[in-house]
Design an enzyme around this catalytic site. Structure first.
Site, mmCIF file in Angstrom:
data_model
loop_
_atom_site.group_PDB
_atom_site.id
_atom_site.type_symbol
_atom_site.label_atom_id
_atom_site.label_comp_id
_atom_site.label_asym_id
_atom_site.label_seq_id
_atom_site.Cartn_x
_atom_site.Cartn_y
_atom_site.Cartn_z
ATOM 1 N N HIS A 23 90.566 125.677 86.348
ATOM 2 C CA HIS A 23 89.677 125.503 87.504
ATOM 3 C C HIS A 23 88.873 126.776 87.701
ATOM 4 C CE1 HIS A 23 88.329 124.475 91.542
ATOM 5 N NE2 HIS A 23 88.675 123.243 91.242
ATOM 6 N N ASP A 53 92.774 116.588 88.777
ATOM 7 C CA ASP A 53 92.569 115.435 87.881
ATOM 8 C C ASP A 53 93.740 115.159 86.956
ATOM 9 O OD1 ASP A 53 89.286 116.616 87.887
ATOM 10 O OD2 ASP A 53 89.915 114.664 88.661
#
Ligand code: SDX
Length: 428
Positions: A308, A365
């Site tokens: 991320h 996700d």
């Protein structure tokens, strides 16, 4: 900008010293305002991917990537995921405060009353390629809302922006479910105003196959929590896109349609689909987890659902989603094979210094796909679900920008490294 006593940093450059103001945010983070840089020094900043750049001041969402903190309007995601509903959270994100019971009922009633789409829009959606990716079709459909609802497309009219907000929130699930049912050759199902927002979406999507009873309640809770967890995430790629498009005074429908397109990429919202395809590829190829991770470390492939830009710790959303996945997938005697594979893959990666040194942890996700798949959603609908969840954030940022005193059209500069001047051969 936050109120600040004048604090500055000095930029020493060939032409002298430039003092730049420093502003401190709610949580003590500092930002240097650069708006005098180019005019004073002739220099720009080079920041590919804007990883070091705050493009606006915002009151909507706070993320601390090192500590794994996520708050919507100050409320921790852990509180909202477990104790709020998607409509209550959407109201909070959009309007800034948790709704009173009467306000929540009024909001919910408005969404029910506006959930239908015009017959000609339904025909337009039905005419789109049924094997097209639902994100492409949904972005196209959302863009046309400005045509069907031209009386709510003026960004300069607050009443129109509010009406467009209600219409977008109300109609996106109707549009998404119609696209899905077309893709499987089933007749579209109109909204049922006797159902709550999430149940209505599930029924419009699955019709008589929608789960009922205890399983139906579990799925409603799961979809609602997943929508809450996706509701906003400050200036991620798709939200930044909504702001950039909205900065030209484009209407909210065009701006949100642009956000849907940005979200569709596998580096962003498309990752939930890519994670499931990765898990299926590992399962079907028979490759061991160790050998797959070697492929990742040799940069042949990326570990989708990991990493991320902001979180250099666990994504707090992935923790909530992992618990939810266990609740849903462990109901059966034999847990879902892909969930079991995902758990092993996560454990192996988190024991491997390649990932821990790069601070690569599961993001939002990594586990969502296995949950959506268990609920019966096809892989190419996963990012559509992400978009339905993220809509309140996109709307909130579009609206906040309109009222920002520092609001101006987004127009970055560049660092030119192309050819110096040269003449056409005809000019000798
Ligand atoms: C979302 O921004 C948001 O808030 C997004 C989001 C939201 O709610 O809106 O949180 C939703 O988009 C989550 C992210 C979903 N994407 C994926 O899961 C795709 C896989 N992850 C990546 O491709 C990547 O991690 C990004 C795109 C998410 C972040 O990329 P960055 O910040 O540009 O990181 P980077 O490419 O600079 O990576 C730093 C290092 C590199 O190694 P070195 O060159 O330093 O040796 O980490 C490596 C990268 O190669 N790396 C990965 C990796 N992600 C980064 N290596 C293997 N697998 C990965 N997934």
């Amino acid at each position: 900008m936050s109120d600040d006593k004048e604090r500055t940093v000095e930029l020493h450059y060939e032409g002298g010293v430039l003092k730049l103001p420093v502003f401190t945010g709610t949580e003590g983070e500092n930002t240097v305002e650069l708006k005098t840089l180019l005019g004073s020094t002739g220099m720009t900043t080079l920041d590919p991917g804007f990883g070091n750049t705050a493009s606006c001041s915002s009151k909507i969402t706070y993320i601390d990537g090192a500590a794994g903190i996520l708050r919507y309007r100050g409320y921790p995601i852990e509180d909202l995921a477990v104790h709020s509903t998607f409509l209550e959270t959407a109201y909070l994100v959009i309007y800034g405060e948790l709704p009173e019971p009467g306000q929540l009922k009024e909001f919910s009633d408005k969404l029910r009353d506006n959930a239908d789409i015009p017959a000609e829009m339904g025909a337009f959606i039905d005419a789109m390629p049924r094997n097209g990716h639902p994100m492409a079709l949904m972005a196209s459909a959302v863009n046309t809302l400005a045509a069907y609802y031209a009386d709510s497309a003026d960004p300069g009219d607050e009443e129109q922006v509010e009406l467009a907000t209600i219409r977008l929130m109300a109609k996106l699930p109707t549009i998404a479910s119609r696209i899905y049912r077309n893709s499987i050759g089933e007749t579209p199902i109109d909204p049922d105003d006797s159902l709550d927002y999430v149940d209505n979406f599930i029924r419009m999507t699955f019709g008589d196959n929608a789960p009922t009873g205890e399983l139906g309640d579990l799925f409603n809770k799961a979809v609602g929590m997943l929508l809450v967890l996706h509701a906003d995430h400050e200036l991620n790629c798709s939200t930044a896109t909504v702001r950039v498009v909205g900065s030209s005074q484009a209407d909210i429908f065009a701006s949100v349609a642009s956000g849907i397109n940005a979200l569709s990429g596998p580096s962003h919202g498309g990752a939930n689909q890519a994670v499931l395809e990765m898990l299926e590829e590992i399962r079907d190829s028979g490759i061991s987890i160790e050998d797959f991770l070697e492929k990742v470390k040799s940069r042949e492939v990326r570990l989708m659902g990991f990493g991320h830009r902001v979180y250099k710790n666990f994504d707090p959303r992935s923790k909530e989603i992992k618990v939810l996945a266990s609740q849903i997938l462990d109901r059966d005697e034999n847990p879902d094979e892909l969930f079991a594979l995902a758990l092993k893959l996560e454990a192996a990666a988190l024991e491997d210094s390649y990932f821990t040194e790069r601070k690569l942890y599961p993001n939002v996700d990594f586990y969502t796909g296995v949950i959506y798949r268990t609920m019966g959603f096809p892989t190419n609908m996963f990012t559509v679900l992400f978009a339905i969840g993220r809509l309140p954030g996109w709307v909130a940022h579009y609206r906040e920008q309109l009222h920002d005193p520092a609001f101006r059209i987004a127009r970055p500069r560049q660092h030119y490294i192309g050819s110096a001047e040269r003449r056409h051969p005809s000019q000798g």
